[in-house]
Structure formats: C-alpha cells, structure tokens
Design an enzyme around this catalytic site. Structure first.
Site, PDB file in Angstrom:
ATOM      1  N   ASP A 103      36.794  58.114  32.170  1.00  0.00           N
ATOM      2  CA  ASP A 103      35.925  56.700  31.422  1.00  0.00           C
ATOM      3  C   ASP A 103      35.881  56.187  31.924  1.00  0.00           C
ATOM      4  OD1 ASP A 103      35.050  55.506  28.736  1.00  0.00           O
ATOM      5  OD2 ASP A 103      37.033  55.202  28.409  1.00  0.00           O
ATOM      6  N   ASP A 159      42.948  62.323  21.181  1.00  0.00           N
ATOM      7  CA  ASP A 159      43.029  61.728  19.937  1.00  0.00           C
ATOM      8  C   ASP A 159      42.513  61.356  19.262  1.00  0.00           C
ATOM      9  OD1 ASP A 159      44.269  60.498  22.201  1.00  0.00           O
ATOM     10  OD2 ASP A 159      44.902  59.103  19.960  1.00  0.00           O
TER      11      ASP A 159
HETATM   12  P1  IMP Z   1      39.912  55.809  31.827  1.00  0.00           P
HETATM   13  O1  IMP Z   1      41.005  55.141  32.448  1.00  0.00           O
HETATM   14  O2  IMP Z   1      39.093  54.563  31.290  1.00  0.00           O
HETATM   15  O3  IMP Z   1      39.078  56.556  32.619  1.00  0.00           O
HETATM   16  O4  IMP Z   1      41.070  56.334  30.277  1.00  0.00           O
HETATM   17  C1  IMP Z   1      41.212  57.760  30.774  1.00  0.00           C
HETATM   18  C2  IMP Z   1      41.989  58.113  29.756  1.00  0.00           C
HETATM   19  O5  IMP Z   1      41.717  57.360  28.688  1.00  0.00           O
HETATM   20  C3  IMP Z   1      41.404  59.763  29.167  1.00  0.00           C
HETATM   21  O6  IMP Z   1      42.092  60.664  29.944  1.00  0.00           O
HETATM   22  C4  IMP Z   1      41.729  59.685  27.939  1.00  0.00           C
HETATM   23  O7  IMP Z   1      43.446  60.022  27.638  1.00  0.00           O
HETATM   24  C5  IMP Z   1      41.610  58.665  26.994  1.00  0.00           C
HETATM   25  N1  IMP Z   1      40.411  58.543  27.081  1.00  0.00           N
HETATM   26  C6  IMP Z   1      39.127  57.833  27.491  1.00  0.00           C
HETATM   27  N2  IMP Z   1      38.180  57.772  26.345  1.00  0.00           N
HETATM   28  C7  IMP Z   1      38.666  58.888  25.322  1.00  0.00           C
HETATM   29  C8  IMP Z   1      38.114  58.975  24.471  1.00  0.00           C
HETATM   30  O8  IMP Z   1      36.791  58.474  24.551  1.00  0.00           O
HETATM   31  N3  IMP Z   1      39.005  59.726  23.466  1.00  0.00           N
HETATM   32  C9  IMP Z   1      40.107  60.250  23.528  1.00  0.00           C
HETATM   33  N4  IMP Z   1      40.368  59.429  24.593  1.00  0.00           N
HETATM   34  C10 IMP Z   1      39.834  58.754  25.383  1.00  0.00           C
END
Ligand code: IMP
Ligand code: MG
Length: 178
Positions: A103, A159
């Site tokens: 994300d 989730d």
């Molecule tokens: P980041 O650090 O923002 O890249 O987020 C990574 C983590 O957030 C992912 O590995 C997911 O566990 C969680 N995450 C991010 N977006 C989503 C989503 O749309 N649905 C569910 N989990 C998410």
C-alpha cells in the site's frame, strides 16, 4: 463476518488461482537449480503463501514473520512493529518475501532493511496486490499478482477489522464506506 462488498476491486477465485499459478511458474523458472527461502508476512499473506508454495515445483524452505502497521484501523499509520520474528537464519539464502498487499510501501521498506541486515544472498518480493497510487516510498515488487486501484480490499487472507480472511475471493468496499 461482513461479507462481500460492492467496491471497485473484485477478483474472483479462479482469477486468483490462475495468477498464483503464473507467479509460481515464474519463480520456479528464475530459481531453477537454487533453493529459495520464502518468508510469509503474517497475517494477511497466509493464504497466498499456502497457494504460492504449492505452485513452485522446486525444493524450498519457508518461514513466517509477523509485522503490524495497521492495528484495527483501515488507514496506514506509518509505524511498524515486529510481532513475531523469523525462526530460521537467512544468511546466504535466496529470500523471497511473500506479502499480501503493498500500500504505502512503509511495511515492506522496513522489512527489506531488516532482512538485508542479516546478509541473505538475494532478496526478492512476491506481492499478491499493489496499490501504486498510495505509495509513499518506492519498493521493488518482482512478482506481482494484481495492480489495483485505491480501495480497501479484503478476503483471501486479508482482513476487514479482523474478519473475512476466509473469503475465497478478493472484494472491496467503496472508499467512502471506510
Ligand atoms: P503499507 O505499509 O501501507 O504498504 O501497508 C502494508 C500492510 O497494510 C499490508 O501488508 C496489509 O497487511 C495492510 N493493508 C494495506 N492495505 C490494505 C487493504 O486494502 N486491505 C487489507 N489490508 C491492507
Ligand atoms: Mg501484510
């Protein structure tokens, strides 16, 4: 149990199955003659991991790590916490990180630093989903399932407030419902 949403991202079970088979074949081709070490990022990647390893016809080892960046909220906090460490050494190994979704990229950036410090022979990333519009730091994804638009997605291991990980497909809610 909230069930399927009517957001813009909907990926049916058979499309996931086909894509995971392709990713497994690509990995098998790239790692021929080597023994990759797959690291599943808990909790979200557990189903992807289970399907992906069965699509890689090579000798391989695997491990799990748990990291939290989200808590129960739907928005990324930018803070990363190590909840469960690796069991096996990765020094000299060909590591493949298996993530559910990239994300902002903050979790993966943290994890890659953490792994590189342990001197693996190589590190690549397999991610089922990526939301490029939300990226805050650039991170490499060598094996990507699906690039998706910015919506909260869940199912197939991911989730929604801890529920619905057991949905066999990926679904989403509209951004205004978050
Ligand atoms: P980041 O650090 O923002 O890249 O987020 C990574 C983590 O957030 C992912 O590995 C997911 O566990 C969680 N995450 C991010 N977006 C989503 C989503 O749309 N649905 C569910 N989990 C998410
Ligand atoms: Mg994750």
């Amino acid at each position: 149990m909230l069930g399927p949403g009517n957001g813009p991202v909907q990926i049916p079970e058979d499309a996931i199955r086909r894509r995971v088979a392709e990713l497994g074949a690509a990995i098998a081709q790239d790692y021929q003659g080597r023994t990759p070490h797959l690291i599943c990022v808990l909790n979200g990647a557990f189903i992807f991991m289970a399907d992906l390893v069965r699509a890689i016809p090579l000798p391989l080892t695997l491990d799990f790590i748990a990291i939290s960046s989200y808590g129960n909220a739907f928005k990324s906090s930018g803070e990363v916490e190590l909840l469960k460490d690796l069991r096996l050494p990765i020094h000299g190994r060909d590591v493949i990180v298996v993530e559910d979704i990239v994300d902002t990229g903050l979790t993966l950036a943290y994890l890659l630093d953490y792994l590189e410090a342990r001197k693996p022979a190589s590190v690549r990333v397999a991610a089922l989903l990526s939301k490029p519009q939300r990226r805050q730091v650039e991170v490499p994804i060598h094996y990507l399932g699906f690039e998706i638009e910015d919506a909260y997605v869940y199912g197939y291991g991911l989730d929604r407030a801890q529920f619905d990980r057991n949905l066999p497909f990926i679904t989403s809610i509209r951004p205004e419902e978050e």
